[in-house]
Design an enzyme around this catalytic site. Sequence first.
Site, PDB file in Angstrom:
ATOM      1  N   THR A  93       0.865  -1.188   0.000  1.00 25.23           N
ATOM      2  CA  THR A  93       0.000   0.000   0.000  1.00 25.23           C
ATOM      3  C   THR A  93       0.902   1.240   0.000  1.00 25.23           C
ATOM      4  OG1 THR A  93      -0.251  -0.272   2.403  1.00 25.23           O
ATOM      5  CG2 THR A  93      -2.053  -1.045   1.023  1.00 25.23           C
ATOM      6  N   LYS A 105       3.991  -6.869   4.159  1.00 22.69           N
ATOM      7  CA  LYS A 105       3.732  -5.488   3.762  1.00 22.69           C
ATOM      8  C   LYS A 105       3.347  -4.695   4.995  1.00 22.69           C
ATOM      9  CE  LYS A 105       0.361  -3.515   3.202  1.00 22.69           C
ATOM     10  NZ  LYS A 105      -0.385  -2.535   4.079  1.00 22.69           N
ATOM     11  N   THR A 117       1.738  -8.380  11.983  1.00 21.51           N
ATOM     12  CA  THR A 117       1.992  -7.148  11.242  1.00 21.51           C
ATOM     13  C   THR A 117       0.783  -6.824  10.402  1.00 21.51           C
ATOM     14  OG1 THR A 117       3.447  -6.075   9.694  1.00 21.51           O
ATOM     15  CG2 THR A 117       3.084  -8.413   9.370  1.00 21.51           C
ATOM     16  N   GLU A 133       6.829   4.657   6.879  1.00 24.83           N
ATOM     17  CA  GLU A 133       6.451   5.900   6.197  1.00 24.83           C
ATOM     18  C   GLU A 133       7.358   7.052   6.623  1.00 24.83           C
ATOM     19  OE1 GLU A 133       1.737   4.761   5.632  1.00 24.83           O
ATOM     20  OE2 GLU A 133       2.367   5.892   7.399  1.00 24.83           O
ATOM     21  N   ASN A 143       0.454  10.395   5.440  1.00 22.28           N
ATOM     22  CA  ASN A 143      -0.825  10.077   6.071  1.00 22.28           C
ATOM     23  C   ASN A 143      -1.873  11.151   5.843  1.00 22.28           C
ATOM     24  OD1 ASN A 143      -0.723   7.444   7.747  1.00 22.28           O
ATOM     25  ND2 ASN A 143       1.278   8.368   7.983  1.00 22.28           N
ATOM     26  N   SER A 196      -6.189  10.654  -0.778  1.00 14.88           N
ATOM     27  CA  SER A 196      -6.333  11.583  -1.921  1.00 14.88           C
ATOM     28  C   SER A 196      -6.110  10.869  -3.230  1.00 14.88           C
ATOM     29  CB  SER A 196      -5.336  12.729  -1.780  1.00 14.88           C
ATOM     30  OG  SER A 196      -5.539  13.412  -0.572  1.00 14.88           O
TER      31      SER A 196
END
EC number: 2.3.1.35
Length: 408
Positions: A156, A182, A193, A279, A403, A408
């Site tokens: 993702t 992932k 996870t 991230e 985040n 969007s």
Amino acid sequence: MAVNLYIPPESQIFPIEGVEIGTAEAGIRKANRRDLTVFRLAEGCSVAGVFTRNRFRAAPVQVCEKHLAGGHDIRALVVNTGNANAGTGESGLRAAHDTCAALGNVLGLAPTQVLPFSTGVILEPLPVDRLTAGLPAAVADASPSNWFAAAHSIMTTDTQPKIVSKRVALGKHTVTITGISKGAGMIKPNMATMLGFLATDAGIAPGLLRDMAGAIADRSFNRITVDGDTSTNDSFVIMATGKAPVRIDAVSDPLYTPLYEALADAAKELAQKIVRDAEGATKFMTIQVEEAGSREEALKVAYAVAQSPLVKTAFFASDPNLGRILCAIGYAGIDDLDVSKVRLWLGDVQVASRGERHPGYQEADGQRVMKEAEIVVRIALGRGDETETVYTCDFSHEYVSINADYRS
């Protein structure tokens, strides 16, 4: 930007006899990307899973738990990305069941022989019509050599695929272990996870594999955090096909421990890769707590430090504002902690002793360590003999941007 994340060349990603994988473009959330993955398992494969403890457990998690608890001969897994099918109520459960029925129809299996997995946006209905329409293409694509494609397909917000593969000598024979995972955000597993799939061609008795899965998750995926958020969809699955000439039915088998350790090492590597690709991460941090009175209090301290936004932002800035670490140790929940016994190291530099700044500590030494991409924080509590380790990352501006823009 992933921190020292190793991606093996495809020549070093070994297929698992008894596992075929196919991917397809189903348009779950975005067009022109492979977002649907199917695992096809040979008859007789043992399958075990560990799942999130979040009370908003996603519909596919609930269905997986039910199918595994029923003792069914699991023969297939189906994974979609882009939509978590979480917070979707009864319609979400129907969508998960419909997914199992659709794949079962394509493969000639009962719906209860299929495990569904979803990851992506929460609180939105799963476009099950698009998912099921993509299943024939995913099945047609099935191949033992598609692990690398699957590692990409389940991503993702990940920037890199996460995959591990090895061959291990067990007695006179060799077994193969390959897995993918992932996850990059919403990571503080309270079991495993975001998604992790680990397979071996060794044979493992189903009951023994269930016990192994829980213990392995506890040593690997339960020792990582990015942001302290436990997902609604956390799932970790181990598959043992039994195609290698190695069969383990009990802990007393002399081959049990080396196989368990090899599987645990592979899971730990997959878990650490999630943190390395977190991230916006620029630093990979190991938080090691020693001399604790129990494993539980060691983990309390490790997670308090690892999840502190103030600690994580200081590491991003390479700012040796290390009083923030002492602060986190202090609020970790050990009411009778004697701070005069606490010592703290940053890499090879001792920062604190007797609960205060170490006499020999120089801020330039702390800054030198904090500029490194991989940093070890070692904390001694002076309370006992227990040690625990947690892996985490820093917080950067990019974490907020990713985040803020996710939907969007």
